[in-house]
Scaffold this motif. Structure first.
Motif, PDB file in Angstrom:
ATOM      1  N   ASP A  81      11.811 108.873  99.742  1.00 41.69           N
ATOM      2  CA  ASP A  81      10.551 108.360  99.204  1.00 41.69           C
ATOM      3  C   ASP A  81       9.358 108.849 100.015  1.00 41.69           C
ATOM      4  OD1 ASP A  81      11.561 106.680  97.030  1.00 41.69           O
ATOM      5  OD2 ASP A  81      12.481 105.505  98.626  1.00 41.69           O
ATOM      6  N   LEU A  82       9.513 108.916 101.330  1.00 38.03           N
ATOM      7  CA  LEU A  82       8.412 109.359 102.180  1.00 38.03           C
ATOM      8  C   LEU A  82       8.040 110.809 101.915  1.00 38.03           C
ATOM      9  CD1 LEU A  82       9.485 107.653 105.516  1.00 38.03           C
ATOM     10  CD2 LEU A  82       7.495 107.066 104.118  1.00 38.03           C
ATOM     11  N   VAL A  83       9.035 111.641 101.635  1.00 35.93           N
ATOM     12  CA  VAL A  83       8.764 113.046 101.318  1.00 35.93           C
ATOM     13  C   VAL A  83       7.849 113.157 100.099  1.00 35.93           C
ATOM     14  CG1 VAL A  83       9.822 115.174 100.461  1.00 35.93           C
ATOM     15  CG2 VAL A  83      10.850 113.966 102.388  1.00 35.93           C
ATOM     16  N   LEU A  84       8.010 112.255  99.165  1.00 36.40           N
ATOM     17  CA  LEU A  84       7.198 112.271  97.950  1.00 36.40           C
ATOM     18  C   LEU A  84       5.846 111.588  98.154  1.00 36.40           C
ATOM     19  CD1 LEU A  84       9.976 111.267  95.369  1.00 36.40           C
ATOM     20  CD2 LEU A  84       9.103 113.569  95.823  1.00 36.40           C
ATOM     21  N   LEU A  85       5.798 110.562  98.989  1.00 35.53           N
ATOM     22  CA  LEU A  85       4.608 109.726  99.128  1.00 35.53           C
ATOM     23  C   LEU A  85       3.566 110.279 100.098  1.00 35.53           C
ATOM     24  CD1 LEU A  85       6.424 106.277  99.309  1.00 35.53           C
ATOM     25  CD2 LEU A  85       4.767 106.904  97.537  1.00 35.53           C
ATOM     26  N   LEU A  86       4.004 110.821 101.224  1.00 37.71           N
ATOM     27  CA  LEU A  86       3.075 111.138 102.309  1.00 37.71           C
ATOM     28  C   LEU A  86       2.068 112.245 101.982  1.00 37.71           C
ATOM     29  CD1 LEU A  86       5.347 110.767 105.462  1.00 37.71           C
ATOM     30  CD2 LEU A  86       3.576 109.205 104.621  1.00 37.71           C
ATOM     31  N   PRO A  87       2.457 113.319 101.304  1.00 43.79           N
ATOM     32  CA  PRO A  87       1.433 114.328 100.982  1.00 43.79           C
ATOM     33  C   PRO A  87       0.278 113.755 100.160  1.00 43.79           C
ATOM     34  CG  PRO A  87       3.620 115.245 100.668  1.00 43.79           C
ATOM     35  CD  PRO A  87       3.802 113.770 100.896  1.00 43.79           C
ATOM     36  N   LYS A 139       5.369 109.336  89.813  1.00 46.77           N
ATOM     37  CA  LYS A 139       4.893 108.016  90.234  1.00 46.77           C
ATOM     38  C   LYS A 139       4.675 107.962  91.741  1.00 46.77           C
ATOM     39  CE  LYS A 139       7.031 105.396  86.457  1.00 46.77           C
ATOM     40  NZ  LYS A 139       8.051 104.365  86.110  1.00 46.77           N
ATOM     41  N   ALA A 140       5.531 108.620  92.505  1.00 45.30           N
ATOM     42  CA  ALA A 140       5.383 108.608  93.957  1.00 45.30           C
ATOM     43  C   ALA A 140       4.108 109.327  94.392  1.00 45.30           C
ATOM     44  CB  ALA A 140       6.605 109.259  94.611  1.00 45.30           C
ATOM     45  N   ILE A 141       3.845 110.488  93.794  1.00 43.91           N
ATOM     46  CA  ILE A 141       2.634 111.228  94.146  1.00 43.91           C
ATOM     47  C   ILE A 141       1.391 110.435  93.755  1.00 43.91           C
ATOM     48  CG2 ILE A 141       1.292 113.305  93.632  1.00 43.91           C
ATOM     49  CD1 ILE A 141       3.950 114.788  93.322  1.00 43.91           C
ATOM     50  N   THR A 142       1.435 109.820  92.571  1.00 44.49           N
ATOM     51  CA  THR A 142       0.304 109.004  92.118  1.00 44.49           C
ATOM     52  C   THR A 142       0.079 107.817  93.053  1.00 44.49           C
ATOM     53  OG1 THR A 142       0.739 109.598  89.811  1.00 44.49           O
ATOM     54  CG2 THR A 142      -0.621 107.647  90.203  1.00 44.49           C
ATOM     55  N   GLY A 158      -2.108  98.893 100.267  1.00 40.63           N
ATOM     56  CA  GLY A 158      -0.814  98.273 100.029  1.00 40.63           C
ATOM     57  C   GLY A 158      -0.377  98.178  98.577  1.00 40.63           C
ATOM     58  N   PRO A 159      -1.239  97.725  97.661  1.00 37.49           N
ATOM     59  CA  PRO A 159      -0.790  97.553  96.271  1.00 37.49           C
ATOM     60  C   PRO A 159      -0.203  98.796  95.625  1.00 37.49           C
ATOM     61  CG  PRO A 159      -2.809  96.330  96.623  1.00 37.49           C
ATOM     62  CD  PRO A 159      -2.573  97.129  97.877  1.00 37.49           C
ATOM     63  N   PRO A 160      -0.843  99.979  95.695  1.00 31.96           N
ATOM     64  CA  PRO A 160      -0.225 101.151  95.051  1.00 31.96           C
ATOM     65  C   PRO A 160       1.164 101.460  95.605  1.00 31.96           C
ATOM     66  CG  PRO A 160      -2.513 101.605  95.582  1.00 31.96           C
ATOM     67  CD  PRO A 160      -2.166 100.324  96.270  1.00 31.96           C
ATOM     68  N   LEU A 161       1.307 101.365  96.935  1.00 28.85           N
ATOM     69  CA  LEU A 161       2.613 101.646  97.534  1.00 28.85           C
ATOM     70  C   LEU A 161       3.638 100.614  97.095  1.00 28.85           C
ATOM     71  CD1 LEU A 161       4.340 103.295  99.533  1.00 28.85           C
ATOM     72  CD2 LEU A 161       3.651 101.654 101.302  1.00 28.85           C
ATOM     73  N   ALA A 162       3.268  99.338  97.111  1.00 32.06           N
ATOM     74  CA  ALA A 162       4.201  98.282  96.721  1.00 32.06           C
ATOM     75  C   ALA A 162       4.632  98.436  95.267  1.00 32.06           C
ATOM     76  CB  ALA A 162       3.559  96.905  96.931  1.00 32.06           C
ATOM     77  N   MET A 163       3.709  98.843  94.407  1.00 34.23           N
ATOM     78  CA  MET A 163       4.045  98.994  92.994  1.00 34.23           C
ATOM     79  C   MET A 163       5.049 100.123  92.771  1.00 34.23           C
ATOM     80  SD  MET A 163       0.567  98.162  90.816  1.00 34.23           S
ATOM     81  CE  MET A 163      -0.663  98.764  91.949  1.00 34.23           C
ATOM     82  N   TYR A 164       5.101 101.066  93.712  1.00 38.81           N
ATOM     83  CA  TYR A 164       6.113 102.113  93.620  1.00 38.81           C
ATOM     84  C   TYR A 164       7.429 101.690  94.286  1.00 38.81           C
ATOM     85  CZ  TYR A 164       8.757 106.345  94.558  1.00 38.81           C
ATOM     86  OH  TYR A 164       9.778 107.257  94.635  1.00 38.81           O
TER      87      TYR A 164
END
Length: 259
Positions: A81-87, A139-142, A158-164
């Motif tokens: 998940d971090l690979v998709l989220l962090l960029p 969804k992760a990139i968004t 927090g909300p965008p991350l939690a929703m994913y």
């Protein structure tokens, strides 16, 4: 769009309020991995303007992160998940910084609050059950981008991350650990931009030093709470905090339009 920061006076009330606010944010950091800093910001807003509070908190977030990593070690991180989220997070922070003075923070807050409340409402309609969904690159990139922008302009990533993450059904340890390292990267990235925007005075730096004292006990107590709650209780607490965050964002947005 950004008000001129006003340095707070170094009084006993300021010290007490800042200590309490930083302790609360640190507690959330230890219990849920981060993302709910906005819950503690109203306390700081009692003794300083929100922009100054943002600049004051930026370095303190890094201190919280470093302390929290003692508990949320790499074994609790969801690397796929971090690979998709962090960029997206880093790009979102850069975008938010570039447009900080031009974005309508009030509108962003209201839209983010509405989306968050809808997300929590759907969870409630399902009887408080988490419907597991597979990972989605889109969804992760968004989520990463949205979290980067909102954490930069309002300390509310927090909300965008939690929703994913919440629909993935991660264990409570993996959820908290992944959230923790996500915001460690985010806070380290946005610290310099925030300091450039606010340019803290000597008095603000002194208040920061006082706030540091609240971090160890706050993070530790939050981590202990996470260990005592079961999976369902943690998820319920996260959804409850999302509601509080959304209501705070809604209030910030609407009140900004009032005369």
């Amino acid at each position: 769009m950004m008000a001129t920061p006003v340095a707070p006076e170094l009084t006993a009330a300021t010290i007490l309020v800042v200590f309490a606010g930083v302790f609360l944010i640190s507690f959330m950091r230890g219990a849920f991995g981060g993302g709910f800093a906005i819950v503690g910001i109203p306390l700081l807003s009692l003794v300083m303007d929100p922009v100054t509070a943002g600049g004051l908190l930026a370095p303190l977030f890094i201190a919280m992160d470093l302390f929290a990593l003692r508990y949320w070690k790499s074994s609790t991180w969801s690397r796929p998940d971090l690979v998709l989220l962090l960029p997206g997070l880093v790009i979102g922070i850069g975008f938010g910084y570039g447009l900080f003075r031009f974005l309508d923070h009030r509108a962003i807050a209201i839209v983010m609050a509405e989306i968050t409340l809808i997300f929590v409402g759907l969870w409630f309609v399902r009887g408080g059950q988490v419907t597991r969904r597979p990972r989605s690159t889109t969804k992760a990139i968004t989520a990463g981008l949205a979290s980067g922008v909102t954490t930069m302009v309002a300390h509310s990533g927090g909300p965008p991350l939690a929703m994913y993450l919440l629909p993935l059904g991660l264990s409570k340890e993996i959820y908290a650990g992944t959230t923790s390292i996500f915001f460690t990267v985010g806070n380290a990235t946005k610290a310099v931009p925030w300091l450039l925007l606010v340019r803290p005075t000597a008095g603000v730096w002194a208040i920061m030093a006082i706030g540091l004292l609240a971090i160890p006990s706050g993070v530790w107590l939050g981590w202990r709470l996470n260990g005592r709650l079961d999976q369902r209780q943690i998820y319920r607490a996260c959804y409850g905090l999302l509601v509080l965050t959304a209501l705070k964002l809604m209030w910030d947005g609407i009140s900004g339009y009032l005369p």
